[in-house]
Scaffold this motif. Structure first.
Motif, PDB file in Angstrom:
ATOM      1  N   LEU A 189      46.034 -29.963  33.308  1.00 42.49           N
ATOM      2  CA  LEU A 189      45.091 -30.226  32.224  1.00 42.49           C
ATOM      3  C   LEU A 189      43.771 -29.489  32.427  1.00 42.49           C
ATOM      4  CD1 LEU A 189      45.660 -34.082  31.821  1.00 42.49           C
ATOM      5  CD2 LEU A 189      46.695 -32.221  30.508  1.00 42.49           C
ATOM      6  N   SER A 190      43.677 -28.774  33.545  1.00 44.97           N
ATOM      7  CA  SER A 190      42.437 -28.080  33.893  1.00 44.97           C
ATOM      8  C   SER A 190      42.592 -26.569  33.731  1.00 44.97           C
ATOM      9  CB  SER A 190      42.057 -28.407  35.340  1.00 44.97           C
ATOM     10  OG  SER A 190      40.965 -27.640  35.772  1.00 44.97           O
ATOM     11  N   ASN A 191      41.623 -25.930  33.086  1.00 44.34           N
ATOM     12  CA  ASN A 191      41.603 -24.472  32.994  1.00 44.34           C
ATOM     13  C   ASN A 191      41.189 -23.908  34.350  1.00 44.34           C
ATOM     14  OD1 ASN A 191      41.317 -21.764  32.269  1.00 44.34           O
ATOM     15  ND2 ASN A 191      39.254 -22.085  31.461  1.00 44.34           N
ATOM     16  N   ILE A 192      42.068 -23.130  34.978  1.00 48.47           N
ATOM     17  CA  ILE A 192      41.771 -22.616  36.317  1.00 48.47           C
ATOM     18  C   ILE A 192      41.229 -21.186  36.288  1.00 48.47           C
ATOM     19  CG2 ILE A 192      43.459 -24.120  37.430  1.00 48.47           C
ATOM     20  CD1 ILE A 192      45.329 -21.681  37.604  1.00 48.47           C
ATOM     21  N   SER A 193      41.035 -20.625  35.086  1.00 47.13           N
ATOM     22  CA  SER A 193      40.540 -19.254  34.967  1.00 47.13           C
ATOM     23  C   SER A 193      39.034 -19.225  34.730  1.00 47.13           C
ATOM     24  CB  SER A 193      41.240 -18.544  33.811  1.00 47.13           C
ATOM     25  OG  SER A 193      40.680 -17.258  33.596  1.00 47.13           O
ATOM     26  N   ASN A 194      38.367 -18.273  35.380  1.00 46.10           N
ATOM     27  CA  ASN A 194      36.943 -18.042  35.142  1.00 46.10           C
ATOM     28  C   ASN A 194      36.691 -16.791  34.310  1.00 46.10           C
ATOM     29  OD1 ASN A 194      35.469 -20.172  36.441  1.00 46.10           O
ATOM     30  ND2 ASN A 194      36.180 -19.364  38.395  1.00 46.10           N
ATOM     31  N   THR A 195      37.769 -16.145  33.844  1.00 48.55           N
ATOM     32  CA  THR A 195      37.625 -14.924  33.051  1.00 48.55           C
ATOM     33  C   THR A 195      37.222 -15.267  31.620  1.00 48.55           C
ATOM     34  OG1 THR A 195      39.323 -13.839  34.395  1.00 48.55           O
ATOM     35  CG2 THR A 195      38.806 -12.842  32.267  1.00 48.55           C
ATOM     36  N   VAL A 196      36.279 -14.521  31.078  1.00 52.07           N
ATOM     37  CA  VAL A 196      35.798 -14.756  29.714  1.00 52.07           C
ATOM     38  C   VAL A 196      36.937 -14.623  28.712  1.00 52.07           C
ATOM     39  CG1 VAL A 196      34.248 -13.915  27.899  1.00 52.07           C
ATOM     40  CG2 VAL A 196      33.474 -13.973  30.272  1.00 52.07           C
ATOM     41  N   ASN A 197      37.007 -15.557  27.761  1.00 47.54           N
ATOM     42  CA  ASN A 197      38.013 -15.576  26.692  1.00 47.54           C
ATOM     43  C   ASN A 197      39.436 -15.741  27.207  1.00 47.54           C
ATOM     44  OD1 ASN A 197      35.994 -15.169  24.743  1.00 47.54           O
ATOM     45  ND2 ASN A 197      36.144 -12.938  24.955  1.00 47.54           N
ATOM     46  N   SER A 198      39.567 -16.270  28.423  1.00 50.06           N
ATOM     47  CA  SER A 198      40.898 -16.505  28.979  1.00 50.06           C
ATOM     48  C   SER A 198      40.992 -17.947  29.486  1.00 50.06           C
ATOM     49  CB  SER A 198      41.191 -15.537  30.132  1.00 50.06           C
ATOM     50  OG  SER A 198      41.244 -14.212  29.661  1.00 50.06           O
ATOM     51  N   LYS A 199      42.219 -18.484  29.406  1.00 51.46           N
ATOM     52  CA  LYS A 199      42.471 -19.839  29.867  1.00 51.46           C
ATOM     53  C   LYS A 199      43.839 -19.890  30.517  1.00 51.46           C
ATOM     54  CE  LYS A 199      40.091 -22.851  26.863  1.00 51.46           C
ATOM     55  NZ  LYS A 199      40.095 -23.788  25.735  1.00 51.46           N
ATOM     56  N   PHE A 200      43.924 -20.539  31.675  1.00 51.93           N
ATOM     57  CA  PHE A 200      45.216 -20.731  32.336  1.00 51.93           C
ATOM     58  C   PHE A 200      45.335 -22.187  32.769  1.00 51.93           C
ATOM     59  CE2 PHE A 200      44.592 -16.193  33.127  1.00 51.93           C
ATOM     60  CZ  PHE A 200      45.826 -15.683  32.766  1.00 51.93           C
ATOM     61  N   LYS A 201      46.476 -22.786  32.432  1.00 52.13           N
ATOM     62  CA  LYS A 201      46.775 -24.141  32.894  1.00 52.13           C
ATOM     63  C   LYS A 201      48.162 -24.129  33.517  1.00 52.13           C
ATOM     64  CE  LYS A 201      43.894 -26.480  29.463  1.00 52.13           C
ATOM     65  NZ  LYS A 201      43.832 -27.472  28.365  1.00 52.13           N
ATOM     66  N   ASN A 202      48.276 -24.717  34.710  1.00 56.15           N
ATOM     67  CA  ASN A 202      49.554 -24.744  35.412  1.00 56.15           C
ATOM     68  C   ASN A 202      50.561 -25.666  34.728  1.00 56.15           C
ATOM     69  OD1 ASN A 202      49.213 -23.017  37.760  1.00 56.15           O
ATOM     70  ND2 ASN A 202      47.674 -24.500  38.451  1.00 56.15           N
ATOM     71  N   ALA A 203      51.821 -25.305  34.834  1.00 59.18           N
ATOM     72  CA  ALA A 203      52.925 -26.139  34.359  1.00 59.18           C
ATOM     73  C   ALA A 203      54.088 -25.939  35.326  1.00 59.18           C
ATOM     74  CB  ALA A 203      53.332 -25.754  32.944  1.00 59.18           C
ATOM     75  N   VAL A 204      54.609 -27.038  35.891  1.00 63.04           N
ATOM     76  CA  VAL A 204      55.633 -26.906  36.933  1.00 63.04           C
ATOM     77  C   VAL A 204      56.749 -27.934  36.737  1.00 63.04           C
ATOM     78  CG1 VAL A 204      56.104 -26.945  39.402  1.00 63.04           C
ATOM     79  CG2 VAL A 204      53.894 -26.132  38.590  1.00 63.04           C
TER      80      VAL A 204
END
Length: 205
Positions: free
Chosen positions: A178-193
């Motif tokens: 549920l947490s965005n782990i990316s610090n890149t502008v205009n980018s979002k990453f959330k883990n799913a396993v």
């Protein structure tokens, strides 16, 4: 943050253990099929990424409370994803290794010697290491809060089910970040396993 979280989990487990019908400690390990949800430069990557096989291994405590149970754990969990490079068309894998602390709460149903269980609960995870490889890339993951770095803390929710026979157990679980782990502008990453585990309870009270 890590010390506070560990202290909270241990205190929580001790309180429940004092009122438990049964307390057990076991080891588990298994395979992950890790993926990521998110966007790059405002474009969704969810349909472009593919599941990456990885692993998890760790220890769990199981505290029974009249049909219900609480199950905290300490798990080394490998996450990440794979995607094709848009220029070289080669496969690029991002591997993320975390120390994860889940606390699942669930219900256990007895079926003779076989028991089934269903559980859900939150997790918090701390980055240990990782690497992006493929398509001419071979770079270690940079954990931090700066531009282009990967946030060192992840959190989300686990949903799973399993079976037990004597001291042996097996589970299937889906971990939704549920947490965005990316610090890149205009980018979002959330883990799913999606994970499959087998385990053995070493001892209990």
């Amino acid at each position: 943050m890590k010390k506070i979280t560990l202290t909270f989990v241990l205190a929580f487990a001790c309180i429940f253990a004092a009122n438990a019908q049964k307390f057990r400690v076991g080891l588990k390990a298994g395979v992950n099929f890790a993926d990521a949800n998110g966007i790059i430069a405002d474009q969704s990557i969810s349909s472009d990424t593919k599941m990456k096989a990885s692993y998890h291994v760790g220890a769990v405590a199981d505290i029974s409370l009249v049909g219900f149970y609480i199950q905290p754990g300490i798990i080394v969990n490998s996450k990440g994803f794979k995607i094709k490079d848009g220029i070289t068309n080669e496969e690029v894998k991002t591997n993320l290794t975390y120390l994860e602390i889940p606390v699942n709460v669930g219900y256990r149903l007895g079926l003779g010697p076989l028991k089934a269980n269903f559980g859900v609960g939150p997790y918090v995870a701390f980055g240990l290491g990782g690497k992006t490889v493929g398509g001419g890339i071979d770079e270690a993951i940079k954990w931090g809060t700066g531009e282009g770095e990967t946030k060192p803390t992840d959190w989300g929710i686990n949903i799973g089910a399993g079976i037990e026979v004597s001291k042996f157990f097996g589970t299937v679980q889906y971990g939704l970040g549920l947490s965005n782990i990316s610090n890149t502008v205009n980018s979002k990453f959330k883990n799913a396993v999606l994970s499959f585990s087998v385990g053995y309870y070493l001892f209990g009270l």
